[in-house]
Design an enzyme around this catalytic site. Structure first.
Site, PDB file in Angstrom:
ATOM      1  N   SER B 274       0.859  -1.170   0.000  1.00 22.28           N
ATOM      2  CA  SER B 274       0.000   0.000   0.000  1.00 22.28           C
ATOM      3  C   SER B 274       0.898   1.222   0.000  1.00 22.28           C
ATOM      4  O   SER B 274       2.026   1.170   0.502  1.00 22.28           O
ATOM      5  CB  SER B 274      -0.874  -0.007   1.256  1.00 22.28           C
ATOM      6  N   ASN B 282      -1.964  -7.177  -0.182  1.00 18.74           N
ATOM      7  CA  ASN B 282      -3.164  -7.296  -0.997  1.00 18.74           C
ATOM      8  C   ASN B 282      -3.091  -8.486  -1.942  1.00 18.74           C
ATOM      9  O   ASN B 282      -2.012  -8.884  -2.376  1.00 18.74           O
ATOM     10  CB  ASN B 282      -3.380  -6.012  -1.794  1.00 18.74           C
ATOM     11  N   ARG B 313     -19.244  -6.427 -46.794  1.00 17.07           N
ATOM     12  CA  ARG B 313     -18.358  -5.988 -45.708  1.00 17.07           C
ATOM     13  C   ARG B 313     -19.035  -4.841 -45.001  1.00 17.07           C
ATOM     14  O   ARG B 313     -19.555  -3.924 -45.650  1.00 17.07           O
ATOM     15  CB  ARG B 313     -16.974  -5.570 -46.241  1.00 17.07           C
TER      16      ARG B 313
END
Lengths: 451, 451, 451, 451
Positions: B274, B282, B313
């Site tokens: 962090s 985490n 197309r």
């Protein structure tokens, strides 16, 4: 049948997916489970017979089920309660045989599979009709020139047979992929509370096998309460098929524009009218298939988004699935029916195709002229000559043919009849016919099965 | 590498999908086309050699390509212009051999296929790692009890091996389905302006076959300029796989909560910290895979939504595809790498699993008690007894075990040791081990290949 | 600029959203934070000055940031590390002023807001151009009849001015809604680790206020780390605007079909050509806007799907947002530019509109004939007469006018000149002109601001 | 009520959106149109009275409507036919007053608006309940510490009041945005066949104004048959609100995990049970809201995808909308009711919050320790010390408090009581209470309205 399922759906599919069918499918799973428990010797055969007797959807109050389910969190809980009561009313002892070993999700998932399996044949029949009709168009108009159109602007010529073969090829592929996905997805769900079938003790294996046999569904290596990939793969196949049908619909709707008018859904009484304009012949089938192709991607996305389900059985992701797959099947089935109807009844106007080509004044042949000039002046110079002729034609509102005929670079290289031939779309169709033949062969439709 | 592709992607996949790789893939198609034209005798071999010489991505100015493409409408037009100029600079005559017979979409679509084909092996290797690790967990923790969890609430016990086998089973299935979809989708696109290859005259067939051979791609029965089903089927397989990996990530993230703490991605320096909280670990890999599973459904939906492309197309639908499939591949590859890393490094705490089970005070055994009581008092009565015990346990904040031990209905039916055994999760694991074995056998991982 | 962002995007928007801009925006937030800390007396002004000096994007190695971010889980962590090192290199003491009080998400979210705010004006300018051009068409062609078209079939006549007014009305509304959503979404994110700013102690309030002031962003009542509604509302506004622009593009592409040819994007060198067909004038702007409208819905859906983020800051949902909003802005900006260009350069062919109406042989007037006949024979009978005339006209390939002229029921009721007038589209335009005027007034464009 | 609408929906909303309500809403528009025609003097008041008399939904055969609509392409055509017949049966002359001037889409769109308007109040009432309950929690637990959680890992402490204030803030904002979007979207649709109202001649303006007045709907500057932005904006507001409710549900479901057990939906009989596990208390409300939040993004995306509708009225895009907006409303209403119920009945366990904090052994205070140490050793050194303490704590399975207490760097800087205070979550809540107060003030809920 709700108002919208009537509008979009297919009656057979609706019968398989409606609320009564859902209740019956759940009851069918419960009855088969009772039988399987009897097969494994866990409950008396007589009890299983009572369960089956009670397992008739018309006995159950759907309004009450809906209300109770809102509190319980799923439909199986109140249905099992009502079923148990119904069985008890006949034979109290037989109630011991109800829902033994199963969890709600076993019943709901397997019932859904039974419903989807029941809904498929009608859709497959529509697709067979659509393919048959596309093949007929491919054969009949194999050599019928029409304007190629790319980016909605004129391109080198194609044939209507080639366009139809493209539809056939893609529908055939998408239908087969759907069949494969269905084979992969239509498997038994039976794991009990957490997927271990612990409440059945040593008999678990026997009961699971018997249940699979009775329902005619393979038993997978593991329960799939929180592993939804097979089901989502089935949904993806529905989504791709719907996109394919949407492409056919888009082409048909564009061809039916009055300024194009090369093909149109056949008019019929009560079909495609307007509440105020008496002349209207709307392309209803195309609208249904296009609407389905607008809705299907998001329905597929819902199911994909719901996949990361928590632990042994999820919170939210699973519940989100419940009405999505039936709705998706409705959309795909409605689109299948619509495109089958549209292709079978299609009114094709080959003369108008020729007329539209002629009105383009040679624009579709610009590449052909470059090809014809290249051996004489080189490819780059040829392209420059034709580009400049195209610009002049557009600026002066003359045809490209006319402009080219008065360009000395062109006339020096190409005699009048050679230029004329170069400007004739029917001589610049390349592999169109060969491609039609290849597609017909690959899809097993070289000959008309109905002929 | 952009900042976000660095964050989510996989370096090998990024190399295959980046801008330089895109330019090179387009040039590879052009060079192979020149060779195929030479094979068919339409251009001299020496010209083809010059084209190949000029077809090196580092020679091309990507900024200029991007700008010119914005006006032209696609990347192939400016690239063909630059390539032609480069070839002309070497040998003016050889320029006649550039892009002959092809349309822009032939180059762009086939180049995309080459890129996707190049991106696949790295992703498949990550998946093999993930499956290997899941199989190891399945074998090692085959009999390690943990709380089952359904609707995020305690359910009957499972084993960690069963959970890992569920991951293995689903990843294996999704990986194989992806391989099949890739086989179906990785085909040549070569049809010229409208799909007829008319500009190549009689040589069209030979050129197309030679091009397919040189690129190692099957030649389909028909061009697929506006029939995108194969490609979308590939995208769907990526989407389903990402959903499957998202499910693993969800489970891991939930297990890693400190209040649960049963398994966690291994900490490593610079990983999952962090910017302000020094204690943080985490679950970065889970975040990457979950983020991919949030994004993938919508990317798949874009491609499904673009399928109804106009005529030969399309206008809009095709152009919408260009960056979506690479982005989807990036997401799936990033999720594959993340889950492989997470499963390989996973720190599993079997003691904590036991501790968490114990703290539930018998709740996971409620069903087991019903099963044990049923022969004595009937299933309905057994359920009533246990439901009421659960309510009392919750109200009095006592364990279910404690409450049951003081309930005369229970003690009359079950001797203390029988009750204790019923309350022991390790004796109520049902088919857990058998299911692990079935999954290991089905996926060919009954034994550790690395052992 | 990547190859695809060059193709679809807008150069100004790209400058605001590119990787360098992202790094600079993050550094701008860090620098403003240092200033705010100085304002609040927490750090010396001299330290803040050093931070600002070091906060220049060109100093940072983006490749290294990308790699480190993949491990760390977000971009802010490595950037703060590099920034701290850069500051330390100038003045070690000043490093204490870096990132104090903030969490990574504060920086990333606020930086994103700064980027979006920078990207908006260029897009708004394109929209103003688009509206100006639409208004000019609305005024100029206020009374120019053309075929109404519903379900892609002829309907009662409209005017080209009415069509253009419809575009103007919707773009104006969507642009204003976007402005409102931007006002709501462009707010400061500043909450520290969990949203409490605890690490700033009593100074938190002062720092937050100063930071908001320095960045020119309102400070909301609460941090919004896991409450993403404002941002998603902004995305929705982009999505609706893109859909509105896609509708304009769809109309333009259909009008530009050679069989319709009523309006087209102006040709210009290097624009909308083909790599093989020298005559091509593709509707590039329409393709860009339609492609954007295929992609935007799914990008919006991603953001909606990511909203249920866990607790104080989420796992997966937030990370999924990172590249989606910039991509959506790119799409919307590209579509805005494309539609502005297309409408400004639009070549309108009023004569062709009349010609196309005439070729419909009166079909658009069918309702008008019912209205004219109704007073004579009743509405139901009038409708029956006209429906039958339409059927005969279609069957015999005659014009409706011709068929009606020979129907005694019609000729008895309507004298030849009355019938002729009824069949004239220019006399059946109803509220078209009045609606144009209402829209021009409502959008403040009754007069040409440039005139 | 279908089985699934019973499960997810809200009974009042279902009444407003069901099939009978749809038919009645269409009839209400037709009746109001007849009145408006009478107001404008086009038909006798007596005819209008007859139309109104016939306009009662219970007279109409919905099964027949559904079947006929499938052919006609929309529901209005058969309904107008049946209504005309019903009117004729009473007074043949009055039939001339039916549907005069309108097109099918006028009826269908305006009827949909009437239905949505009727569905809104019940949903708004649920939201008011949800906000009231969230505000009560915010006030009551304003100072109750709990673990902050980011990336599902422990972060600095927050209060339960802060979490509830976050819910309140976001629901309040999303509800108000929904109200605004509804105000913008609930406008009259009335344009006739192509939007010109030509069939009403000079009376068009008067009829349109009268119709708007009678229905209580504003009349917009132009019809919006193919400009769907207002409606899609309403859908987006529903989508964002559902995402907001999904976020609340996600938090609740995570808090209710037995290992966390900080808050849970109150148990009640028949609620959240299991068909096999007697102990189960599933978070049914959270499941409903989470399922809605999985489904809503895709429903919104469908509507966005359908926006590029062709010319005056579209083919496919419009038809795709029909069942999507009602389904989306159902989802949002169901989620609103579920979250209102969940928040009103929420059982909050403040002691357990404290216990969980304590069990983290100081991890949530790591940042606080850095802040406390920084003045003594510098911020960087402080961070290094605490990071290393965290690592040791984790490796040795000791609490961070314990490790820090034995670290001389720490003990030299902080006296035991200072360290103890630093490690106390209740002293590190920063702006939590102030933020709660700001949110309560901003939402007008500083005091309990019910108190």
């Amino acid at each position: 049948m709700t108002l919208y399922s009537g509008l979009f759906g297919d009656a057979d599919v609706e019968r398989a997916l409606g609320d009564e069918a859902l209740v019956q499918a759940m009851l069918d799973v419960e009855a088969a489970l009772a039988d399987a428990l009897a097969d494994a010797g866990l409950v008396p055969t007589s009890s299983a017979r009572v369960v089956r007797e009670a397992a008739r959807a018309e006995r159950y109050d759907r309004e009450a089920l809906a209300c109770e389910a809102a509190r319980a969190g799923n439909l199986a809980i109140p249905l099992v309660r009502q079923l148990t009561a119904a069985v008890e009313a006949i034979d109290p002892y037989a109630a011991e045989a109800v829902h033994l070993g199963a969890t709600s999700q076993d019943i709901l998932d397997t019932a859904a599979i039974l419903q989807f399996r029941a809904a498929l044949p009608s859709m497959m029949a529509h697709l067979a009709r659509a393919e048959g009709a596309a093949a007929r168009h491919a054969r009949r108009y194999r050599d019928t020139p029409m304007s190629g159109r790319t980016w909605l602007q004129p391109a080198t010529p194609v044939t209507f047979g080639l366009k139809a073969a493209g539809w056939l090829d893609a529908i055939d592929r998408s239908r087969r992929a759907l069949g494969d996905a269905a084979d992969g997805a239509f498997v038994l769900q039976f794991g009990g509370a957490s997927g271990t079938l612990a409440s059945l003790g040593d008999a678990a294996d026997r009961v699971a096998d018997a249940l699979a046999t009775r329902l005619g569904l393979p038993r997978p290596a593991a329960p799939w309460h929180a592993q939804r990939d097979r089901l989502v793969r089935f949904a993806c196949a529905l989504g791709v098929l719907t996109g394919t049908l949407g492409k056919v619909a888009r082409d048909l709707a564009l061809l039916a524009q009055p300024e194009v008018a090369e093909a149109a859904e056949a008019p019929s009484p009560g079909r495609g009218g307007s509440s105020t304009m008496p002349h209207k012949q709307n392309s209803v089938a195309s609208a249904v298939a296009l609407a389905a192709s607008v809705r299907a991607p998001a329905l597929v996305a819902s199911l994909l988004a719901g996949m990361p389900q928590e632990h042994e059985r999820g919170l939210g992701g699973w519940q989100a699935e419940w009405s999505v797959l039936p709705e998706l099947l409705r959309m795909t089935a409605g689109a299948s029916r619509a495109i089958a109807d549209a292709l079978e009844s299609l009114v094709v106007d080959a003369a108008r195709m020729k007329h539209n080509l002629d009105r383009l004044g040679g624009l579709t042949q610009a590449e052909a002229v470059v090809v014809a000039l290249a051996p004489h002046v080189g490819r780059a110079a040829a392209r420059t000559v034709v580009e400049s002729a195209c610009r002049r034609a557009s600026a002066d509102r003359r045809s490209l043919a006319e402009v080219l005929s008065s360009d000395p670079v062109v006339t020096r290289a190409l005699a009048p009849d050679a230029l004329a031939r170069t400007l004739a779309p029917e001589h610049y169709l390349g592999q169109a016919a060969a491609t039609v033949d290849r597609v017909l062969a690959a899809t097993g439709r070289a000959k008309d099965a109905d002929a």
